[in-house]
Design an enzyme around this catalytic site. Structure first.
Site, short mmCIF file in Angstrom:
data_model
loop_
_atom_site.label_atom_id
_atom_site.label_comp_id
_atom_site.label_asym_id
_atom_site.label_seq_id
_atom_site.Cartn_x
_atom_site.Cartn_y
_atom_site.Cartn_z
N GLY A 22 0.83 -1.19 0.00
CA GLY A 22 0.00 0.00 0.00
C GLY A 22 0.86 1.24 0.00
O GLY A 22 2.06 1.18 0.31
N SER A 23 0.26 2.37 -0.35
CA SER A 23 1.03 3.62 -0.48
C SER A 23 1.29 4.30 0.86
O SER A 23 2.11 5.21 0.95
CB SER A 23 0.30 4.58 -1.41
N HIS A 24 0.58 3.89 1.92
CA HIS A 24 0.75 4.55 3.23
C HIS A 24 1.83 3.83 4.04
O HIS A 24 1.88 2.60 4.07
CB HIS A 24 -0.57 4.52 4.00
N PRO A 25 2.70 4.58 4.71
CA PRO A 25 3.70 3.93 5.59
C PRO A 25 3.00 3.05 6.62
O PRO A 25 1.96 3.41 7.15
CB PRO A 25 4.40 5.12 6.26
#
Length: 549
Positions: free
Chosen positions: A83-86
């Site tokens: 996913g793009s979120h840390p």
């Protein structure tokens, strides 16, 4: 304050934003916990992350978070997550937010309890952040703790300085690690303008904390803001996140935006709150406008309506307090009965029948609080029947001073009707705890003393509240509506009777407190308050008796 008046928000972020079955299963787990209310579920496909928002008391909020985590442990596999979120774990971060009746320190205790139970039950590493952190400045923020993310966690856990706060320093591939702590309540707030996107953004740059790119900060602290245009509404908005509304409340953001808009000859047409807001944020706005315009408003409901009107919160869609204010959402009776228990909310007939029943509670303490509430309410009534009438225009400023403490006392005493019964029940429950082992004996002794202290503090609070009424009631007795003379007299008698009743409850419960100095301090205060109540009753009755007009 009883636990039912303490509200904490929990905002867990789970590393799954695409599989609706998983998202729904976590939602169902939260909803299954009594005393918890799920307010919002916000999934993101690109981030592959879902943010849940729910509220409850300090005890129920922990159970809600644990219930969600148990389901996530079964259904989320971090070895397959992208996913793009840390992120660093299936339950990536679980912040607790003080909403009403709770302090940051209480939320810190809640977050640590959650972290400890999560680590013990699921066998996963848990880190503390923010105010809950105990390991040093190098690991206080989310970016610090999450650095390296899930992929670097196995190596990170081998480093001494990154030993988890709870659980073993062992990498759990399916889970990763969880971070928990405390943050302030964030209010998402939009200000509506007849303007272009660029004009709205210029004002946003002036307001937001980071300011412009030149390094000069904006005017408002704890404020994130941008300007955008809503094609469907044909208007611009300043979109604001207020990360600490105690420092920068919504009315300040609104007024500052209006100031800039006026200088640019632009029209601000209203505003909107995205999601839910704490009651205090609207009361702060109302109090600002009351002071600014020298208004006289007592009722909480009227203050909320004033804030809605002055901020234009219903411009784009109706702002319904019972649906948008967190405390009202959790209250059985909505805003008007928030914080008042079943005895206080019930009818007079129900209360009388309950007192007359063959049960020890409700008893004298609840009756004392009821009588005291009626006494202060009568004083407020006489003031209200004097205020605003042409024949007593000269008394307006005095009534504006006298009515609020009497009105506020009546509202404060309503919850005390149930608090006394609850205190008695908690004491009896503590006395019934098991004491078969030494550890159990210690736990029981501590619980009994805590509950015993509450059985004294509740009636003592009633006495203190009564004590704060006498000066205002004497003023009402001396100049208030003469047609209400008997009401003042009955009110004074009720207040003194309430004080006597509370005093008796203090004295009978003192024997249960082991600390002699504490017992004596409680007794001295109760006797002093009672002595003053007796003297003040005589004073008010003398004033009323001498009046003929």
């Amino acid at each position: 304050m009883s636990s039912s008046n303490k509200i904490i928000e929990c905002v867990p972020n789970f590393s799954e934003g695409r599989d609706q079955k998983v998202i729904d299963s976590i939602s169902d787990a939260i909803r299954s916990v009594p005393g918890v209310r799920l307010l919002d579920v916000d999934p993101g496909a690109s981030t592959n992350r879902t943010v849940y928002t729910f509220v409850g008391s300090p005890s129920t909020i922990v159970q809600g978070a644990l219930a969600a985590a148990r389901v996530a442990y079964q259904l989320i596999d971090m070895t397959k997550h992208k996913g793009s979120h840390p992120r660093m774990g299936a339950l990536d971060v679980c912040p607790f937010v003080p909403v009403s009746g709770v302090s940051v320190s209480e939320c810190v205790a809640v977050s640590r309890e959650f972290g400890s139970q999560l680590a013990e039950e699921l066998g996963v590493p848990v880190f503390l952040y923010g105010d809950a952190s105990v390991k040093g400045d190098y690991r206080r923020t989310m970016p610090q703790i999450r650095a390296g993310e899930y992929e670097g966690l196995s190596d990170k856990l081998q480093q001494k300085e990154w030993e988890p706060d709870y659980g073993a320093a062992t990498f759990v591939p399916r889970w990763g690690a969880t971070v928990t702590g405390v943050r302030k309540f964030l209010i998402a707030y939009n200000i509506n303008m007849i303007a272009t996107k660029e004009q709205a953004h210029r004002i946003a740059l002036n307001l937001r904390s980071q300011g412009r790119n030149d390094g000069k900060p904006g005017r408002l602290q704890h404020c994130q803001a941008i300007g955008w245009y809503l094609q469907e509404k044909n208007m611009a908005q300043i979109s604001i996140n207020l990360t600490d509304f105690d420092v920068t409340p919504i009315h300040l953001a609104y007024e500052e935006a209006c100031k800039d808009a006026a200088e640019m000859q632009l029209a601000v047409t209203g505003s909107e709150v995205v999601g839910l807001v704490p009651l205090q944020s609207l009361i702060m706005a109302a109090d600002y406008y009351i002071e600014k315009d020298k208004l006289f408003i007592l009722e909480e409901e009227h203050k909320v309506q004033l804030a809605i009107h002055r901020l234009g919160l219903s411009q784009l869609s109706p702002f319904v307090p019972n649906d948008r204010i967190i405390e009202y959402c959790l209250s059985e009776g909505g805003g008007a009965e928030r914080g008042v228990g079943p005895l206080g909310r019930g009818s007079v007939a129900q209360l009388v029948k309950g007192v007359a029943a063959r049960t020890p509670a409700p008893g004298g303490g609840s009756v004392a609080a009821t009588v005291a509430a009626l006494g202060s309410a009568l004083g407020a009534m006489v003031g209200q029947l004097t205020y605003g009438k042409r024949q007593w225009d000269a008394l307006e400023s005095r009534m504006r001073t006298c009515i609020p403490p009497l009105h506020d006392a009546a509202m404060m005493l309503l919850p005390a009707i149930d608090d006394d019964t609850d205190a008695f029940s908690d004491y009896m429950s503590a006395c019934r705890l098991s004491s078969s082992t030494e550890p159990e004996k210690e736990v029981k002794a501590a619980a009994v003393q805590k509950a015993a202290r509450t059985t004294v503090e509740v009636p003592l609070k009633v006495m203190r509240t009564v004590d704060g009424c006498w000066e205002a009631l004497a003023q009402v007795a001396s100049v208030g509506n003469i047609n209400c003379k008997s009401d003042v007299q009955v009110g004074a008698r009720c207040l003194e009777t309430g004080s006597w009743g509370a005093y008796y409850n203090v004295i009978i419960n003192l024997d249960n407190i082991e600390d002699k100095e504490e017992r004596e301090a409680f007794k001295r205060e109760a006797e002093s308050l009672l002595q003053n109540a007796t003297a003040q009753l005589k004073n008010v009755l003398d004033i009323a008796h001498k009046r003929t007009a």
